[in-house]
Design a protein around this motif. Structure first.
Motif, PDB file in Angstrom:
ATOM      1  N   SER A 249       0.666  -1.404  -0.144  1.00  0.00           N
ATOM      2  CA  SER A 249       0.087   0.015  -0.190  1.00  0.00           C
ATOM      3  C   SER A 249       0.633   0.849   0.091  1.00  0.00           C
ATOM      4  O   SER A 249       0.314   2.469  -0.619  1.00  0.00           O
TER       5      SER A 249
ATOM      6  N   LEU B 157       0.936   3.887  -3.126  1.00  0.00           N
ATOM      7  CA  LEU B 157       1.026   5.491  -2.890  1.00  0.00           C
ATOM      8  C   LEU B 157       2.021   6.619  -2.739  1.00  0.00           C
ATOM      9  O   LEU B 157       1.752   7.606  -3.007  1.00  0.00           O
TER      10      LEU B 157
ATOM     11  N   VAL C 113       4.718   9.118   3.230  1.00  0.00           N
ATOM     12  CA  VAL C 113       3.289   9.020   4.287  1.00  0.00           C
ATOM     13  C   VAL C 113       3.208   9.370   5.239  1.00  0.00           C
ATOM     14  O   VAL C 113       4.088   9.780   6.235  1.00  0.00           O
TER      15      VAL C 113
ATOM     16  N   LYS D 140       2.486  13.043   0.533  1.00  0.00           N
ATOM     17  CA  LYS D 140       1.606  12.489  -0.930  1.00  0.00           C
ATOM     18  C   LYS D 140       0.143  11.883  -0.117  1.00  0.00           C
ATOM     19  O   LYS D 140      -0.917  11.822  -1.283  1.00  0.00           O
ATOM     20  N   ALA D 141       0.191  11.769   1.180  1.00  0.00           N
ATOM     21  CA  ALA D 141      -1.041  10.786   1.467  1.00  0.00           C
ATOM     22  C   ALA D 141      -0.919  10.894   2.556  1.00  0.00           C
ATOM     23  O   ALA D 141       0.525  10.702   3.173  1.00  0.00           O
TER      24      ALA D 141
ATOM     25  N   ASN E 163      -6.767  12.099  -0.817  1.00  0.00           N
ATOM     26  CA  ASN E 163      -4.975  12.001  -0.204  1.00  0.00           C
ATOM     27  C   ASN E 163      -5.444  11.450   1.244  1.00  0.00           C
ATOM     28  O   ASN E 163      -4.390  11.059   2.009  1.00  0.00           O
TER      29      ASN E 163
ATOM     30  N   TYR F 249      -6.766   8.944   4.089  1.00  0.00           N
ATOM     31  CA  TYR F 249      -7.240   7.585   3.635  1.00  0.00           C
ATOM     32  C   TYR F 249      -8.053   7.138   5.406  1.00  0.00           C
ATOM     33  O   TYR F 249      -6.858   7.365   6.223  1.00  0.00           O
TER      34      TYR F 249
ATOM     35  N   PHE G  28      -6.584   2.020   3.168  1.00  0.00           N
ATOM     36  CA  PHE G  28      -4.976   2.320   3.445  1.00  0.00           C
ATOM     37  C   PHE G  28      -4.546   0.775   2.662  1.00  0.00           C
ATOM     38  O   PHE G  28      -4.111   0.811   1.781  1.00  0.00           O
TER      39      PHE G  28
END
Length: 759
Positions: A169, A173, A228, A251-252, A266, A268, A273
């Motif tokens: 995951s 991402l 992340v 990014k997330a 972005n 989750y 996720f």
């Protein structure tokens, strides 16, 4: 001594490693068996798990052969090169290829291997150790937790598969190699999975203290180039959203507890996720895993920033996996196939001590980690301990102090007979355990009185604390008072001190049941070395470390790395210490905390501060003042209650109120004591100061003025770091006016014959 670099070569179809041809890691190295092969071995194994021979109690730790390593067909081969000893080794200030240190995120280091013993063990990556645990302990519970009243768990096979899913995951991402995955939240199975998943995916696992401000979170995320950030809940999410626009690499964001209260690009939930990587093919992840080497960075531990901006401590795969091996051997943990070790995870996982105990050491022996409730340090920890009954337990000094305070308060309400029995038992327990500690002849014969006291008192106390199965109780991360150590020793609960730092991947010295001394932090782990740099006439010198647990360097901070690691490769701790005749290490102060008076006298503040706190339990914190000053003074705080965020309140603790009564004071609030308003408490403090001054080595080491502050020190107040270390520069600036007032009028040194007037 030998410095060794290892080469993970491409595994043949038969699973046999090719011989290495150079002393550098190759980019094409494959250090893992395919996932299906690992899981097939677990499925095909019989109900009887593979056994691991237990170490003999009398065996020297360095001489014990490893039975926890992966089998030969999956192990790394090593190639050794003879070099000079560390005391004559010259390491250039600019770290070249194959150096002992680096500050570059993609850098590699030469491992500090030895020719024999624990330090000669084969270097392994995190993935290799995890898959070894899957093979050896696949059906054993790895992690457990409660959701409401329902208990849930994952065995090692499930744990590994879930970590792989998280890794896939992260890759989906857009996690880039050598970029961070920030984790901001309380201990949980999701925290572990995010941490290990980030490592498997080739990123850096980066714990962020839950007490950090949005700005502090931004610093860590930006410094680690986090792609992340995983947050616990909506509250922690808000910190990241406040600074999100300033995080160019982000990014997330993933939230692992509670439903998302808003939809954003972005952002989750944990379920969303995990779904991202569930059906992703394994090939891309396996390629990343195969490229990883034991001498590369996989985790960043950020220092608390008590002396400046936090530094990203770069820890390699080998740092984590080897230190876990050495620690588990040294403290003689049992492997799951014999008797499964159980630990409770509640200390901040952004600190290396908690990570080493809860994740890596436990993984090495196939133990189970149970997650405490988020309010563990607010009162629920004992309930968890009673339910889980851990076999090993790590507590920072404040945890043990709170237990001590609670037991004293409960004991004070007991009947006269019970109090007398408890007092007798504690006296027996203390004397018996001191005899064992000192290894006197009396220790060979356990007295009958001890057996009676054990049945009447000690067993009941352990059961009430949830420590009836716990034979290894540890304390570390901050100094602990002799009073607390002797209190638990009298109850037949020896607290074994640990000492180390983030830069040593956690532990460097550890006390053992058959080798400990009150106030000593024990002896070094097998495969590690200690030297005292520039010792004085009393044997006090700066404690320096050598071993495979020594960190790679500070991320993007070559200058700071050069300050921590000398030209010979020794890690300078900044702590002062000395050894006794039997080699036990004692911490005596900290170089940066050393007070140099206007008269040029060097004074370590910690012993004096501890002496005041021990003499009067009403005192919570004490800070000695006097750098470049004509005499010493002291700031004091008293024990008070705290709110849900840990902020100090005006109400005194019940113990503090009770103590005030004994001193002849009616105070129930801090404000009634602050500034010298209570004559009875003032007199008691002055009496303590006088007694401490009596033992001072010189006039210059006597405390001449003191003041009770209006508020206790705390993390949220900024006076304490995340590990409860005192931020002296912050306190000095915060209370500059009060400190300056100390020195407006110089008075004679305080002595029993010349006491200070009551404030």
């Amino acid at each position: 001594m030998q410095l060794t670099v290892c080469e993970p070569n491409v595994m043949s179809e038969t699973g046999v490693l090719q011989q290495p041809h150079s002393v550098a890691f190759t980019e094409s190295g494959n250090n893992s068996a395919p996932i299906d092969h690992i899981l097939d071995m677990v499925n095909e194994s019989s109900e009887e798990e593979p056994t691991v021979e237990r170490e003999e109690e009398t065996a020297a730790p360095d001489a014990v052969t490893s039975n926890l390593e992966v089998s030969n067909e999956h192990a790394l081969n090593t190639h050794t090169v003879n070099v000079q000893r560390p005391d004559s080794l010259s390491v250039p200030t600019a770290a070249p290829e194959s150096s002992l240190w680096t500050s570059q995120p993609d850098g590699e280091v030469t491992l500090r291997m030895e020719a024999s013993g624990l330090a000669a063990e084969t270097p392994l990556t995190v993935h290799q150790v995890l898959t070894s645990s899957v093979r050896n302990f696949g059906k054993y519970t790895a992690v457990s937790w409660k959701e409401g009243e329902q208990k849930k768990s994952l065995n090692y096979k499930e744990y590994y598969k879930t970590c792989r899913t998280a890794a896939k995951s992260f890759l989906k991402l857009g996690l880039e190699r050598y970029h961070g995955v920030g984790i901001l939240g309380f201990n949980s199975v999701e925290w572990f999975i995010a941490d290990i998943g980030a490592i498997l995916a080739g990123g850096f696992a980066v714990g962020i203290y839950t007490t950090n401000s949005p700005e502090a979170c931004q610093y860590v995320a930006d410094n680690s180039k986090a792609n992340v950030i995983v947050v616990e809940n909506h509250k922690q999410l808000q910190k990241i959203l406040q600074v999100q626009d300033n995080l160019s690499h982000l990014k997330a964001i993933v939230q692992y507890k509670g439903a998302l209260k808003e939809k954003r690009p972005n952002l989750y939930s944990w379920a969303e996720f995990m779904e991202l990587g569930r059906d992703e093919p394994d090939a891309s992840l396996d390629e990343v895993i195969a490229s990883q080497k034991p001498n590369q960075c996989c985790t960043l531990i950020y220092t608390s920033g008590t002396t400046g901006q936090p530094k990203g401590v770069m820890l390699s795969h080998d740092n984590l996996t080897w230190t876990a091996l050495s620690t588990s051997r040294h403290v003689r943990l049992t492997v799951a196939t014999e008797s499964q070790e159980v630990v409770v995870s509640y200390l901040p996982l952004s600190h290396i001590a908690a990570q080493m105990v809860d994740i890596w050491v436990t993984m090495r022996v196939g133990g189970v980690t149970h997650f405490a409730d988020p309010d563990a340090l607010k009162g629920s920890l004992v309930n968890t301990l009673k339910e889980v009954r851990p076999t090993a337990f790590m507590g920072v000094p404040r945890v043990w102090e709170k237990m001590q305070e609670k037991m004293k308060a409960t004991g004070a309400k007991s009947s006269t007979v019970r109090r007398k029995v408890a007092a007798w038992a504690k006296d027996v327990g203390l004397q018996t355990n001191l005899s064992k500690m000192n290894q006197t002849r009396a220790a060979d014969h356990t007295p009958l009185s001890y057996q009676i006291a054990k049945n009447l008192v000690f067993k009941k106390v352990r059961k009430a604390l949830g420590l009836d199965r716990c034979h290894r109780c540890y304390t570390g991360a901050a100094p602990i008072t002799r009073d607390t150590l002797e209190f638990f020793l009298s109850l037949d609960i020896p607290l074994y001190e640990l000492y180390g730092m983030s830069e040593s991947t956690g532990p460097h010295t550890v006390s053992l049941p058959n080798a400990f001394r009150i106030t000593s932090c024990g002896k070094e782990l097998p495969g590690c070395k200690t030297k005292l740099h520039n010792p004085d006439n009393d044997g006090n010198g700066e404690i320096c470390f050598w071993g495979r647990h020594v960190f790679m360097g500070y991320l993007n901070m070559a200058d700071k790395t050069g300050e921590a690691l000398d030209s010979e490769g020794w890690l300078h701790s900044g702590d002062l210490g000395k050894r006794d005749r039997k080699g036990f290490l004692f911490i005596t102060g900290r170089i940066k905390e050393l007070i140099i008076t206007a008269g040029g006298e060097n004074i370590p503040p910690v012993p004096t501060e501890d002496a005041v706190k021990e003499a009067l339990p009403l005192i919570s914190n004490a800070m000695l003042i006097g750098d470049k000053r004509k005499f010493l003074s002291m700031l004091l705080t008293v024990k008070c209650q705290v709110d849900d965020d840990g902020a100090p309140l005006d109400e005194l603790t019940p113990d503090a109120v009770e103590l005030c009564k004994k001193l002849g004071s009616k105070a129930t609030r801090v404000s009634e004591l602050a500034g010298g308003h209570d004559r009875a408490v003032n007199a008691a403090i002055q009496e303590v100061i006088n007694r401490v001054n009596e033992k001072a080595a010189s006039n210059a080491q006597r405390i001449q003025k003191w003041l009770i502050l209006e508020q206790d020190f705390s993390i949220v107040g900024g006076q304490l770091g995340p590990t409860m270390k005192l931020k002296r520069p912050v306190v000095s600036q915060m209370y500059k006016e009060q400190i300056d007032n100390f020195y407006k009028e110089v008075i004679s040194p305080t002595t029993p014959d010349n006491p200070l007037p009551t404030k």
